[in-house]
Structures are given as C-alpha cells and as structure tokens.
Design an enzyme around this catalytic site. Structure first.
Site, PDB file in Angstrom:
ATOM      1  N   CYS A  52       0.814  -1.126  -0.003  1.00 44.17           N
ATOM      2  CA  CYS A  52       0.069   0.052  -0.003  1.00 44.17           C
ATOM      3  C   CYS A  52       0.858   1.051   0.080  1.00 44.17           C
ATOM      4  CB  CYS A  52      -1.092  -0.109   1.180  1.00 44.17           C
ATOM      5  SG  CYS A  52      -2.104  -1.310   1.153  1.00 44.17           S
ATOM      6  N   HIS A  89      -3.114   7.629   1.590  1.00 44.02           N
ATOM      7  CA  HIS A  89      -3.500   6.238   1.111  1.00 44.02           C
ATOM      8  C   HIS A  89      -5.077   5.974   1.966  1.00 44.02           C
ATOM      9  CE1 HIS A  89      -3.983   2.062   0.402  1.00 44.02           C
ATOM     10  NE2 HIS A  89      -3.758   1.837   1.807  1.00 44.02           N
ATOM     11  N   ASN A 115      -9.922   0.213  -0.438  1.00 45.27           N
ATOM     12  CA  ASN A 115      -8.562  -0.003  -0.345  1.00 45.27           C
ATOM     13  C   ASN A 115      -8.063  -0.330  -1.797  1.00 45.27           C
ATOM     14  OD1 ASN A 115      -5.946  -0.114   0.203  1.00 45.27           O
ATOM     15  ND2 ASN A 115      -6.194  -1.081   2.269  1.00 45.27           N
TER      16      ASN A 115
HETATM   17  O1  UT7 Z   1      -3.929  -0.745   3.447  1.00 41.91           O
HETATM   18  C1  UT7 Z   1      -2.792  -1.586   4.001  1.00 41.91           C
HETATM   19  C2  UT7 Z   1      -3.064  -1.250   5.560  1.00 41.91           C
HETATM   20  N1  UT7 Z   1      -4.275  -1.755   6.098  1.00 41.91           N
HETATM   21  C3  UT7 Z   1      -5.140  -1.080   6.879  1.00 41.91           C
HETATM   22  O2  UT7 Z   1      -4.823   0.268   7.071  1.00 41.91           O
HETATM   23  C4  UT7 Z   1      -6.111  -1.675   7.581  1.00 41.91           C
HETATM   24  C5  UT7 Z   1      -6.119  -1.207   9.138  1.00 41.91           C
HETATM   25  N2  UT7 Z   1      -7.211  -1.852   9.806  1.00 41.91           N
HETATM   26  C6  UT7 Z   1      -8.419  -1.561   9.523  1.00 41.91           C
HETATM   27  O3  UT7 Z   1      -8.678  -0.558   8.659  1.00 41.91           O
HETATM   28  C7  UT7 Z   1      -9.519  -2.084  10.788  1.00 41.91           C
HETATM   29  O4  UT7 Z   1      -8.612  -2.727  11.700  1.00 41.91           O
HETATM   30  C8  UT7 Z   1     -10.524  -2.978  10.264  1.00 41.91           C
HETATM   31  C9  UT7 Z   1     -11.578  -2.281   9.209  1.00 41.91           C
HETATM   32  C10 UT7 Z   1      -9.927  -3.953   9.171  1.00 41.91           C
HETATM   33  C11 UT7 Z   1     -11.296  -3.551  11.243  1.00 41.91           C
HETATM   34  O5  UT7 Z   1     -11.800  -2.624  12.012  1.00 41.91           O
HETATM   35  P1  UT7 Z   1     -11.654  -3.020  13.712  1.00 41.91           P
HETATM   36  O6  UT7 Z   1     -12.331  -1.883  14.357  1.00 41.91           O
HETATM   37  O7  UT7 Z   1      -9.962  -3.023  13.836  1.00 41.91           O
HETATM   38  O8  UT7 Z   1     -12.324  -4.418  14.047  1.00 41.91           O
HETATM   39  P2  UT7 Z   1     -11.538  -5.869  14.484  1.00 41.91           P
HETATM   40  O9  UT7 Z   1     -10.693  -6.211  13.458  1.00 41.91           O
HETATM   41  O10 UT7 Z   1     -11.071  -5.416  16.005  1.00 41.91           O
HETATM   42  O11 UT7 Z   1     -12.884  -6.543  14.498  1.00 41.91           O
HETATM   43  C12 UT7 Z   1     -14.072  -6.141  15.500  1.00 41.91           C
HETATM   44  C13 UT7 Z   1     -15.099  -7.296  15.267  1.00 41.91           C
HETATM   45  C14 UT7 Z   1     -14.404  -8.757  15.417  1.00 41.91           C
HETATM   46  O12 UT7 Z   1     -15.439  -9.507  16.066  1.00 41.91           O
HETATM   47  P3  UT7 Z   1     -15.346  -9.669  17.630  1.00 41.91           P
HETATM   48  O13 UT7 Z   1     -14.114 -10.564  17.712  1.00 41.91           O
HETATM   49  O14 UT7 Z   1     -15.291  -8.289  18.276  1.00 41.91           O
HETATM   50  O15 UT7 Z   1     -16.489 -10.455  18.094  1.00 41.91           O
HETATM   51  C15 UT7 Z   1     -14.785  -9.362  14.017  1.00 41.91           C
HETATM   52  O16 UT7 Z   1     -14.773 -10.758  13.860  1.00 41.91           O
HETATM   53  O17 UT7 Z   1     -15.842  -7.024  13.829  1.00 41.91           O
HETATM   54  C16 UT7 Z   1     -15.777  -8.549  13.358  1.00 41.91           C
HETATM   55  N3  UT7 Z   1     -15.639  -8.525  11.848  1.00 41.91           N
HETATM   56  C17 UT7 Z   1     -16.734  -8.139  11.171  1.00 41.91           C
HETATM   57  N4  UT7 Z   1     -17.937  -8.313  11.379  1.00 41.91           N
HETATM   58  C18 UT7 Z   1     -19.028  -7.827  10.382  1.00 41.91           C
HETATM   59  C19 UT7 Z   1     -14.518  -8.303  11.162  1.00 41.91           C
HETATM   60  N5  UT7 Z   1     -14.896  -8.458   9.973  1.00 41.91           N
HETATM   61  C20 UT7 Z   1     -16.222  -8.094   9.775  1.00 41.91           C
HETATM   62  C21 UT7 Z   1     -17.199  -7.764   8.795  1.00 41.91           C
HETATM   63  N6  UT7 Z   1     -18.579  -7.662   9.049  1.00 41.91           N
HETATM   64  N7  UT7 Z   1     -16.961  -7.537   7.348  1.00 41.91           N
END
Ligand code: UT7
Length: 323
Positions: free
Chosen positions: A114, A250, A280
């Site tokens: 990225c 980005h 993204n």
């Molecule tokens: O471009 C390269 C660099 N990449 C990035 O910059 C990405 C950086 N990270 C992010 O943008 C965020 O971490 C995400 C958007 C990927 C995720 O957001 P988050 O607030 O960090 O959520 P999380 O990964 O901590 O997940 C929270 C919950 C989890 O459930 P539990 O364990 O709390 O029960 C996940 O299983 O959300 C769940 N979850 C979803 N729920 C509904 C994960 N994906 C989904 C989904 N729909 N698509």
C-alpha cells in the site's frame, strides 16, 4: 537553480463494475452498517474478465499523458507500483511500455504494497534529480480482487481495484518551497512486522495465494507512523502543516485518515477522501485520489500536498509535492 520533478499530468482508470457493501450480505455474515462504520467504505470497483493490472495502468497512463499534452515517445521511464502484477515476471511496467508502443526508455515495478506509490514517487524523483530520466510515468495499479479470500469477511470487504498515474518532468526551480514539484520524500520499513499483512502464496508455495491481515494490529501502527513520516517529510521540505493545502492519504480506512489528520493538526476539509467510493486500492489509492481531487476541483496548480501511506512490510512513507 535546483532541479525538480514536476507533475505535468494525472489520470486514472476505474473498472466499470461497482460493488456496493450490501452485495456482500448475500454470502457473508456482514452488513453495510459494519463496513461503513469500521472502514468508511461504501462501494468499490472490481475488474471483469480481460481487465488486468497492466491494462488499467496503461489506461491511467494515457490519461496522464493526455493532460500533459505528451505522447509515450516523450517518456524516459515507466514505474508501476503494484503487488498484483499480471505475472511473476516480466514486470507490469514492461507490459505497460509495450501497450504504449514504447521501444526505448526503461520500465520496472516497485513492490511496497500500500506504500508502493510513495516509494515509486521517491524513486522517480531520484531518477530525475540524478539526470537519469527527464520524464517519468509513475503509476499505481492493483487488482486486489484477484487475491481475496471471499470467505474471509475481515479482508474481502475492504479492498478494490483501480489505477492512477502521474507524469513527472524535470524542471528548474529556485530551490525554495515555492517551487513546483516534489519537495521531499521520507521512506521507512520494518520487516519484523511483515506477518501483520501478507499474501500466503508465491514461489515458496507455487500458488498465487490470498491476502491475510491482522487489521486491528495494522491499525495500531498506522496513525502514529503516518503522522510521524508526514511530519518528517514536511520538516525536510521546510514547510509546516499550516502551509499544507491538501493531505492526500492512502485510502484504507476513514478512521485512520481522520486520526492522522487530527494528529497533524489539520481539519478534514484539507483532506482528499475517496475511500467511500474506491475501498482500499493499495498502491493505486494515492494516484487515484490525486486524479479525483483534480477532477473535483479540489487540487489546483501551486497547492502544497502531502501524501502518506502505510501497508504490508510494514512499509510506510510520505512525499511533499507542490502541485
Ligand atoms: O492498506 C494497508 C493497511 N491496512 C490498513 O490500514 C487496515 C487497518 N485496519 C483496519 O482498517 C481495521 O482494523 C479493520 C477495518 C480491518 C477492522 O476494524 P476494527 O475496528 O479493527 O475491527 P476488528 O478487526 O477488531 O474486529 C471487530 C469485530 C470482530 O468480532 P469480535 O471478535 O469483536 O466478536 C470481527 O470478527 O468485527 C468482526 N468483523 C466483522 N463483522 C462484520 C470483522 N470483519 C467483519 C465484517 N462484518 N466484514
């Protein structure tokens, strides 16, 4: 007099197929509300059969050349930032070169995921400042839809396809911050964090593989590293955040974009945001946002722009440009 790499043209290409968040609800336990709230993404474009990283890169390059009133014959070097080249080799850049009908000059890919476009801009700048090239096409193009695990809701809803391109040209400046062109660059990577975001295929497996990401761990690094690299680049250029007209970040997550702007002391009306429409697009996201920013009438000649990106590697960096 100081040599500068000045932006003469910008362009982009987005595949016709648009996929709204709600489409994922049919196959995954997810919903539009979660995707919007956690990432800011509302829709993304996906390639169709026959569209490739190089075909999108060529379309974006032609648009940038048209804006610059130049043809491929005027170009000395083609750099494509991508992690999704059509083949392991040759480079996407040589395919673009062929599609543009170029038989001279040189072409190569840069792979910093990225952060790829920031790394490519920095390398193009170095080629121009060292006199190795006068005009460089710098392209970011990605088909991340082809490395998605469609059963993994934590990744497949976040990424999209597209391409953007800049045409950089050597021009004399005065050596002041009023000069047009690239004023500074800052590049970083930390390979000890490579397991946070990777593709589980390659020559070691004999497969293309799928993207794997510990999203919340990447998130933990993002705002701090992005604001630090942007500040380092601004210091190197001799400008302050109050001088900045546009942050063009980005486009991975609106919360990262907002958090970084806040840390830099800039309001969101100084940020070009496209994440809602593109998702993204990895190395394509910054040139796409630059091109859309120009199209929207946000970015104008003379504006001071800071681009910043972080991604797999981890690799991150920033570039300060006077448009
Ligand atoms: O471009 C390269 C660099 N990449 C990035 O910059 C990405 C950086 N990270 C992010 O943008 C965020 O971490 C995400 C958007 C990927 C995720 O957001 P988050 O607030 O960090 O959520 P999380 O990964 O901590 O997940 C929270 C919950 C989890 O459930 P539990 O364990 O709390 O029960 C996940 O299983 O959300 C769940 N979850 C979803 N729920 C509904 C994960 N994906 C989904 C989904 N729909 N698509």
């Amino acid at each position: 007099m100081t040599l500068r790499a000045v932006v003469k043209g910008v362009g982009h290409y987005l595949p016709k197929r648009i996929v709204e968040n709600a489409e994922f609800e049919a196959t995954l336990e997810t919903n539009d509300e979660w995707i919007r709230a956690r990432s800011g993404i509302e829709r993304r474009h996906f390639v169709s059969e026959g569209e490739t990283t190089s075909s999108m890169a060529t379309a974006a390059a032609l648009a940038a050349l048209e804006m610059a009133s130049l043809t491929a014959e005027d170009v000395d070097a083609v750099i494509v930032a991508t992690s999704t080249a059509d083949f392991t080799f040759p480079s996407a850049a040589t395919t673009v070169q062929a599609q543009l009908g170029m038989k001279s000059g040189f072409a190569f890919d840069i792979q910093a995921v990225c952060a790829g476009f920031v790394f490519a801009l920095s390398n193009a700048n170095a080629l121009i400042l060292s006199g190795q090239a006068k005009r460089v096409l710098v392209i970011g193009s990605e088909t991340f839809s082809r490395i998605m695990d469609w059963t993994d809701r934590s990744t497949c809803v976040l990424f999209g396809d597209g391409a953007g391109a800049l045409l950089l040209e050597a021009q004399d400046g005065d050596g002041t911050t009023a000069d047009r062109g690239i004023l500074s660059t800052d590049l970083n990577s930390d390979g000890t964090q490579r397991d946070l975001l990777y593709v589980d295929g390659g020559t070691s497996t004999g497969t293309t593989g799928y993207l794997r990401m510990q999203g919340n761990q990447v998130f933990r690094h993002a705002i701090e590293k992005l604001s630090r690299t942007a500040t380092t680049a601004m210091d190197a250029a001799g400008v302050k955040s109050t001088d900045v007209d546009w942050i063009v970040p980005h486009q991975a997550n609106i919360r990262i974009i907002q958090g970084t702007a806040k840390k830099l002391g800039l309001s969101m009306d100084k940020v070009v945001v496209t994440v809602q429409d593109h998702g993204n697009t990895s190395a394509a996201s910054i040139p796409l946002a630059l091109s859309v920013g120009v199209e929207r009438g946000q970015i104008k000649q003379g504006d001071l722009i800071v681009t910043e990106a972080i991604g797999g590697g981890l690799a991150w960096g920033a570039v300060v440009i006077r448009w």
